[in-house]
Design a protein around this motif. Structure first.
Motif: not given
Length: 169
Positions: A113-123, A74-77, A103-104
């Protein structure tokens, strides 16, 4: 081997090993499934101070592929960007999902739940040094038979066989 009772040559010619989160464990599993007369040929991207490590990684097709999982939950660009980095300390390409706003979402019985500016390593795509390659394979129980590297020293190929540390008497 079970079916035909022939020795095998296993090939990993892309960047498969460098894209794994635990390449050491994968090599150990591979080693444990082999007999001493079998061989594995592995190609690996190497860290080169002369070459831009991000060359070839900033491509639309890669970003579209990386978006498949975030979009499924459900995360959109418009909520986040995927950004490309080179981590010099770890010699690896990193793609991170960075949120543009809070985003929640309820997902099953969990709250994401993620906050503005949060980074998640995906690859991740690791660029090996020659020393790292030798250490990785030796640590997984392989004996290196041959090592070749490109003229630009940005790609290496290792031919190795499983090594038995115990001697049969």
């Amino acid at each position: 081997r079970r079916r035909y009772q022939r020795n095998n040559l296993i090939l990993f010619l892309g960047q498969t090993i460098g894209n794994l989160s635990d390449s050491h464990r994968v090599l150990i599993n591979l080693r444990e499934s082999m007999i001493e007369d079998e061989a594995v040929l592995v190609g690996m991207a190497m860290f080169s101070k002369e070459k831009d490590p991000l060359a070839g990684y900033d491509e639309k097709i890669i970003y579209d592929w990386l978006w498949t999982v975030p979009e499924r939950i459900g995360i959109v660009r418009k909520d986040a960007d995927i950004k490309l980095y080179f981590n010099r300390a770890k010699h690896q390409i990193e793609y991170k999902l960075e949120f543009k706003k809070n985003w929640t979402k309820d997902y099953g019985s969990d709250l994401l739940s993620f906050y503005k500016g949060q980074k998640i390593l995906i690859a991740v795509s690791h660029k090996f040094t020659k020393e790292e390659m030798f250490s990785l394979f030796a640590g997984a129980g392989f004996k290196i038979e041959l090592f070749l590297e490109s003229k630009k020293k940005d790609y290496g190929v290792i031919l190795c066989k499983p090594h038995s540390w115990e001697r049969q008497v």
